[in-house]
Design a protein around this motif. Structure first.
Motif, short mmCIF file in Angstrom:
data_model
loop_
_atom_site.label_atom_id
_atom_site.label_comp_id
_atom_site.label_asym_id
_atom_site.label_seq_id
_atom_site.Cartn_x
_atom_site.Cartn_y
_atom_site.Cartn_z
N ALA A 19 -25.17 37.66 -8.98
CA ALA A 19 -24.53 38.22 -10.32
C ALA A 19 -25.31 37.88 -11.34
CB ALA A 19 -23.05 37.79 -10.41
N ALA A 20 -25.88 36.83 -11.49
CA ALA A 20 -26.76 36.51 -12.75
C ALA A 20 -28.12 37.19 -12.73
CB ALA A 20 -26.99 34.89 -12.70
N ALA A 21 -28.62 37.31 -11.50
CA ALA A 21 -29.89 38.12 -11.38
C ALA A 21 -29.60 39.35 -11.76
CB ALA A 21 -30.56 37.96 -10.04
N ALA A 22 -28.42 40.13 -11.37
CA ALA A 22 -28.25 41.56 -11.47
C ALA A 22 -27.95 41.81 -13.37
CB ALA A 22 -26.95 41.88 -10.88
N GLU A 23 -27.56 40.67 -13.80
CA GLU A 23 -27.48 40.79 -15.45
C GLU A 23 -28.65 40.50 -16.00
OE1 GLU A 23 -23.88 39.69 -17.24
OE2 GLU A 23 -22.63 40.46 -15.47
N GLY A 24 -29.70 39.95 -15.05
CA GLY A 24 -30.95 39.27 -15.93
C GLY A 24 -30.78 38.03 -16.56
N LYS A 25 -29.96 37.30 -16.24
CA LYS A 25 -29.49 36.05 -16.80
C LYS A 25 -29.93 34.93 -16.00
CE LYS A 25 -25.91 38.13 -19.61
NZ LYS A 25 -24.42 37.92 -20.06
N SER A 26 -30.23 33.66 -16.70
CA SER A 26 -30.22 32.34 -15.90
C SER A 26 -28.76 32.17 -15.49
CB SER A 26 -30.70 31.36 -16.98
OG SER A 26 -29.80 31.05 -17.72
N LEU A 27 -28.68 31.39 -14.32
CA LEU A 27 -27.40 30.66 -14.00
C LEU A 27 -26.44 29.95 -15.11
CD1 LEU A 27 -28.07 29.11 -10.46
CD2 LEU A 27 -26.52 31.27 -10.90
N LYS A 28 -27.13 29.29 -15.97
CA LYS A 28 -26.48 28.59 -17.08
C LYS A 28 -25.92 29.78 -18.11
CE LYS A 28 -27.65 24.97 -20.50
NZ LYS A 28 -28.47 23.90 -20.76
N GLN A 29 -26.87 30.70 -18.20
CA GLN A 29 -26.46 31.56 -19.29
C GLN A 29 -25.26 32.45 -18.80
OE1 GLN A 29 -27.51 31.85 -22.67
NE2 GLN A 29 -25.67 33.03 -22.73
N TYR A 30 -25.54 32.94 -17.50
CA TYR A 30 -24.51 33.89 -17.02
C TYR A 30 -22.93 33.06 -16.86
CZ TYR A 30 -21.96 36.40 -13.41
OH TYR A 30 -21.00 37.13 -12.66
N LEU A 31 -22.97 31.88 -16.41
CA LEU A 31 -21.73 31.18 -16.33
C LEU A 31 -21.31 30.89 -17.84
CD1 LEU A 31 -22.40 28.60 -13.43
CD2 LEU A 31 -20.92 30.75 -13.37
#
Length: 80
Positions: A19-31
């Motif tokens: 999900a984070a990769a799909a939004e182009g974000k790091s895990l930290k930023q995604y969460l």
């Protein structure tokens, strides 16, 4: 700045990473963004509900032919 350790199963972590990769974000930023979005969503829903409650009487007066939800059947038709 406060931080939080969160545990995930391997399967959950795989899904979160995807999900984070799909939004182009790091895990930290995604969460981080996920938590903030949920907070904003709850505020929006509460505000929308309060707004609808304030206008319900005006709506009922303007559209008397509309059936209030409490008097509808599950299929959307008016209950007898």
């Amino acid at each position: 700045m406060p931080s939080l350790n969160v545990s995930f199963s391997d399967e959950e972590m795989e899904g979160v990473r995807a999900a984070a990769a799909a939004e182009g974000k790091s895990l930290k930023q995604y969460l981080h963004d996920l938590g903030v979005r949920e907070m904003h969503r709850k505020r929006f829903v509460a505000g929308s509900t309060a707004w609808a409650d304030r206008l319900r009487g005006e709506f009922d007066t303007a559209f008397p032919e509309e059936v209030p939800p409490s008097r509808r059947r599950d299929d959307g038709a008016a209950a007898a």
